[in-house]
Design an enzyme around this catalytic site. Structure first.
Site, PDB file in Angstrom:
ATOM      1  N   ILE A  18       0.818  -1.206   0.000  1.00 27.43           N
ATOM      2  CA  ILE A  18       0.000   0.000   0.000  1.00 27.43           C
ATOM      3  C   ILE A  18       0.856   1.262   0.000  1.00 27.43           C
ATOM      4  O   ILE A  18       0.573   2.221  -0.730  1.00 27.43           O
ATOM      5  CB  ILE A  18      -0.964  -0.016   1.210  1.00 27.43           C
ATOM      6  CG1 ILE A  18      -2.038  -1.097   1.010  1.00 27.43           C
ATOM      7  CG2 ILE A  18      -1.620   1.356   1.407  1.00 27.43           C
ATOM      8  CD1 ILE A  18      -2.946  -1.306   2.209  1.00 27.43           C
ATOM      9  N   ASP A  65      14.357   3.235  10.447  1.00 27.57           N
ATOM     10  CA  ASP A  65      13.448   2.415  11.240  1.00 27.57           C
ATOM     11  C   ASP A  65      12.465   3.338  11.952  1.00 27.57           C
ATOM     12  O   ASP A  65      12.866   4.150  12.783  1.00 27.57           O
ATOM     13  CB  ASP A  65      14.263   1.590  12.243  1.00 27.57           C
ATOM     14  CG  ASP A  65      13.397   0.662  13.088  1.00 27.57           C
ATOM     15  OD1 ASP A  65      12.159   0.694  12.942  1.00 27.57           O
ATOM     16  OD2 ASP A  65      13.977  -0.089  13.896  1.00 27.57           O
ATOM     17  N   ASN A  92       2.237   5.301   7.131  1.00 22.06           N
ATOM     18  CA  ASN A  92       1.767   4.002   6.669  1.00 22.06           C
ATOM     19  C   ASN A  92       2.506   2.830   7.312  1.00 22.06           C
ATOM     20  O   ASN A  92       1.978   1.720   7.366  1.00 22.06           O
ATOM     21  CB  ASN A  92       1.920   3.934   5.143  1.00 22.06           C
ATOM     22  CG  ASN A  92       1.649   2.562   4.589  1.00 22.06           C
ATOM     23  OD1 ASN A  92       0.512   2.117   4.506  1.00 22.06           O
ATOM     24  ND2 ASN A  92       2.711   1.859   4.204  1.00 22.06           N
ATOM     25  N   TYR A 158      -2.646  -6.576  17.560  1.00 19.08           N
ATOM     26  CA  TYR A 158      -2.602  -5.776  16.337  1.00 19.08           C
ATOM     27  C   TYR A 158      -3.827  -4.865  16.253  1.00 19.08           C
ATOM     28  O   TYR A 158      -3.720  -3.668  15.951  1.00 19.08           O
ATOM     29  CB  TYR A 158      -2.539  -6.705  15.129  1.00 19.08           C
ATOM     30  CG  TYR A 158      -2.578  -6.009  13.792  1.00 19.08           C
ATOM     31  CD1 TYR A 158      -1.447  -5.365  13.287  1.00 19.08           C
ATOM     32  CD2 TYR A 158      -3.735  -5.998  13.012  1.00 19.08           C
ATOM     33  CE1 TYR A 158      -1.474  -4.728  12.052  1.00 19.08           C
ATOM     34  CE2 TYR A 158      -3.768  -5.368  11.780  1.00 19.08           C
ATOM     35  CZ  TYR A 158      -2.640  -4.737  11.303  1.00 19.08           C
ATOM     36  OH  TYR A 158      -2.667  -4.108  10.085  1.00 19.08           O
ATOM     37  N   LYS A 162      -4.311  -0.635  15.941  1.00 20.70           N
ATOM     38  CA  LYS A 162      -5.052   0.032  14.867  1.00 20.70           C
ATOM     39  C   LYS A 162      -6.226   0.846  15.421  1.00 20.70           C
ATOM     40  O   LYS A 162      -6.585   1.888  14.870  1.00 20.70           O
ATOM     41  CB  LYS A 162      -5.527  -0.998  13.846  1.00 20.70           C
ATOM     42  CG  LYS A 162      -4.374  -1.643  13.075  1.00 20.70           C
ATOM     43  CD  LYS A 162      -3.534  -0.606  12.345  1.00 20.70           C
ATOM     44  CE  LYS A 162      -2.431  -1.207  11.532  1.00 20.70           C
ATOM     45  NZ  LYS A 162      -1.658  -0.207  10.752  1.00 20.70           N
ATOM     46  N   THR A 193      -2.241  -7.303  -1.939  1.00 20.35           N
ATOM     47  CA  THR A 193      -0.846  -6.885  -2.028  1.00 20.35           C
ATOM     48  C   THR A 193       0.019  -8.127  -2.191  1.00 20.35           C
ATOM     49  O   THR A 193      -0.469  -9.256  -2.105  1.00 20.35           O
ATOM     50  CB  THR A 193      -0.393  -6.132  -0.760  1.00 20.35           C
ATOM     51  OG1 THR A 193      -0.418  -7.046   0.361  1.00 20.35           O
ATOM     52  CG2 THR A 193      -1.288  -4.939  -0.457  1.00 20.35           C
TER      53      THR A 193
END
Length: 264
Positions: A18, A65, A92, A158, A162, A193
């Site tokens: 992305i 990083d 992103n 995770y 988000k 992807t």
């Protein structure tokens, strides 16, 4: 004149997927783009590929990083000073690591949060300071996910990161509004992807079967949303999260043939 002529855009985690697509779209619209990736070779290859496609050198690789705050600050300062300002940040960069809650390790948790949360937060901070320094009413766009809205097995940690990005957009929008800076997030759904196809060769077919609109997302769906949020047309939108998921979060089913993530 192209939409983003004379605009400077920084995209993190953009060596592939992305992020790469977002860089390609902004460069095609005339922007000067800083393409960041932790992998220096990948960043250079990605920037060269886009420049060759558009026939101009508009994309510049920056290897750092995102979890390293000092590296991030150095990158933003260098790009902004070289090109006389920063107009758009697309935070992103992010990692996904699956794991069941009862066996999830502190090491995995710290690695995940250091990139997804701390990396995004301090990338936004560095970008905002550059925008303020150059008196630019800029745009900051965070990359959230449908997993920040609906629970998904083996993605509790995770999903937390988000969900945090959605609230981060609201909090930063409140503080940066007086400077003319808008902050929004994109809630990306199932998107085709290289990585998702590697995880599941039948990815598109599987997710087509459960999407209300009958199709799986493409990189350009997310990239076009980023272009809109960065544009003058979106000047009155801030603190929001736009879901780009074909309506999946309406009821959130998982494909019947979705591979288990238990051992990933």
């Amino acid at each position: 004149m192209k939409r983003f002529e004379n605009k400077n855009v920084l995209v993190t985690g953009a060596g592939s997927g992305i992020g790469f697509g977002i860089c390609r779209h902004f460069a095609s619209e005339g922007a000067i783009v800083a393409l960041n990736d932790k992998n220096e070779v990948l960043a250079k290859e990605a920037a060269t590929k886009i420049n060759n496609e558009i026939g101009e050198q508009r994309v510049f690789p920056y290897a750092c990083d995102i979890a390293n705050v000092e590296e991030v600050r150095k990158m933003v300062k260098e790009f902004a000073s070289t090109h006389k300002g920063l107009h758009v940040l697309i935070a992103n960069a992010g990692i996904t690591n699956y794991g069941a809650f009862l066996t999830y390790t502190p090491e995995a948790f710290d690695t995940l949060t250091s990139v997804n949360m701390r990396g995004s937060y301090f990338s936004a901070q560095a970008a905002a300071l550059a925008m303020i320094e150059y008196k630019i009413p800029g745009r900051i766009i965070l990359m959230s996910s449908v997993t920040g809205v609906q629970a998904h097995i083996n993605l509790s940690a995770y999903g937390m990161t988000k969900a945090a990005l959605r609230l981060m957009a609201r909090g930063l929008a409140l503080e940066l509004g007086p400077y003319g800076i808008t902050v929004n997030a994109i809630g990306a759904g199932a998107t085709i992807t290289e990585r998702t196809l590697t995880d599941d060769p039948n990815y598109e077919k599987n997710w087509n079967s459960v999407a209300p609109n009958g199709r799986t997302g493409y990189v350009e769906d997310v990239a076009n949303t980023a272009l809109f949020l960065a544009s003058t047309e979106a000047r009155h939108i801030t603190g929001d999260t736009i879901m780009v998921d074909g309506g999946w979060t309406i009821y959130s089913p998982v494909p019947q043939n979705h591979p288990t993530a238990d051992n990933k």
